[in-house]
Design an enzyme around this catalytic site. Sequence first.
Site, PDB file in Angstrom:
ATOM      1  N   GLY A  25      26.947  38.283  31.477  1.00  0.00           N
ATOM      2  CA  GLY A  25      28.401  38.214  31.566  1.00  0.00           C
ATOM      3  C   GLY A  25      28.872  38.845  32.852  1.00  0.00           C
ATOM      4  N   GLN A  60      34.885  42.680  38.568  1.00  0.00           N
ATOM      5  CA  GLN A  60      33.607  43.180  39.068  1.00  0.00           C
ATOM      6  C   GLN A  60      33.257  42.592  40.428  1.00  0.00           C
ATOM      7  OE1 GLN A  60      31.462  42.210  35.160  1.00  0.00           O
ATOM      8  NE2 GLN A  60      30.343  43.995  35.911  1.00  0.00           N
ATOM      9  N   CYS A  87      25.470  47.052  32.318  1.00  0.00           N
ATOM     10  CA  CYS A  87      26.568  46.426  33.048  1.00  0.00           C
ATOM     11  C   CYS A  87      26.143  46.262  34.502  1.00  0.00           C
ATOM     12  CB  CYS A  87      27.812  47.313  32.955  1.00  0.00           C
ATOM     13  SG  CYS A  87      29.237  46.637  33.819  1.00  0.00           S
ATOM     14  N   LEU A  88      26.444  45.105  35.077  1.00  0.00           N
ATOM     15  CA  LEU A  88      26.060  44.868  36.470  1.00  0.00           C
ATOM     16  C   LEU A  88      26.757  45.850  37.414  1.00  0.00           C
ATOM     17  CD1 LEU A  88      26.047  40.953  36.526  1.00  0.00           C
ATOM     18  CD2 LEU A  88      24.109  42.517  36.271  1.00  0.00           C
ATOM     19  N   HIS A 136      32.806  43.385  25.717  1.00  0.00           N
ATOM     20  CA  HIS A 136      32.457  44.084  26.959  1.00  0.00           C
ATOM     21  C   HIS A 136      33.175  43.436  28.148  1.00  0.00           C
ATOM     22  CE1 HIS A 136      29.207  45.994  29.660  1.00  0.00           C
ATOM     23  NE2 HIS A 136      29.857  45.173  30.464  1.00  0.00           N
ATOM     24  N   GLU A 137      33.149  42.092  28.219  1.00  0.00           N
ATOM     25  CA  GLU A 137      33.787  41.407  29.352  1.00  0.00           C
ATOM     26  C   GLU A 137      35.312  41.527  29.290  1.00  0.00           C
ATOM     27  OE1 GLU A 137      31.916  40.778  31.721  1.00  0.00           O
ATOM     28  OE2 GLU A 137      30.082  40.935  30.541  1.00  0.00           O
ATOM     29  N   HIS A 163      36.493  44.740  30.642  1.00  0.00           N
ATOM     30  CA  HIS A 163      36.559  44.784  32.113  1.00  0.00           C
ATOM     31  C   HIS A 163      37.939  44.357  32.617  1.00  0.00           C
ATOM     32  CE1 HIS A 163      32.634  45.870  33.661  1.00  0.00           C
ATOM     33  NE2 HIS A 163      32.017  44.975  32.900  1.00  0.00           N
TER      34      HIS A 163
END
Length: 183
Positions: A52, A57, A99-100, A141-142, A145
């Site tokens: 994701g 991000q 997380c990226l 989670h997304e 963000h």
Amino acid sequence: MPAGLPERLPILIAPSPLLKARARAVAAGDEATVRDLLPRMFATMYDAPGIGLAAPQVGTGLRVAVVDLMPDNVQTPLTLINPEIVALSEEMATREEGCLSLPNMYAEVTRPARAKVRFLDETGARREIEADGLLAACLQHELDHLDGVLFVDHLSSLKRNMILRRLAKETRQKQDAPARRFA
Ligand code: NI
């Protein structure tokens, strides 16, 4: 844009202030931006690799996220524009998240086990999905963000600070490494 593969975008790493900002809703005037952004977000996510990625991000403060759990290793892209949570289960589930924007950092996060999410897809069609398991966690989670919330914000301040300190140290070491090599 040159022909070929979509250009990958640099992923912001915590504690970038852009990761803490609330993204704004996509409006009619954003169509061209979103059309250009989506293939790059997918390319960036697949390349990372991640399951994701949210627009903040990659430095775009719009309510856009891409998800692909790659079931059976087959690409199954899901585009979420202006996503909203319409229902969450009372039952909770705990799973390890990463997380990226916090590379190599993982922690157990507890969230509602099931989520119903309403959104527009890449064609502008209104859609709704009821997710459980990994997809439910990934969607929450997304969507977090888009409100400037990271998975570490669901942890105790002790755990959060431990992770952020470790990340800062690793980021510093990575930045120092080439300088040392050439010194
Ligand atoms: Ni993330």
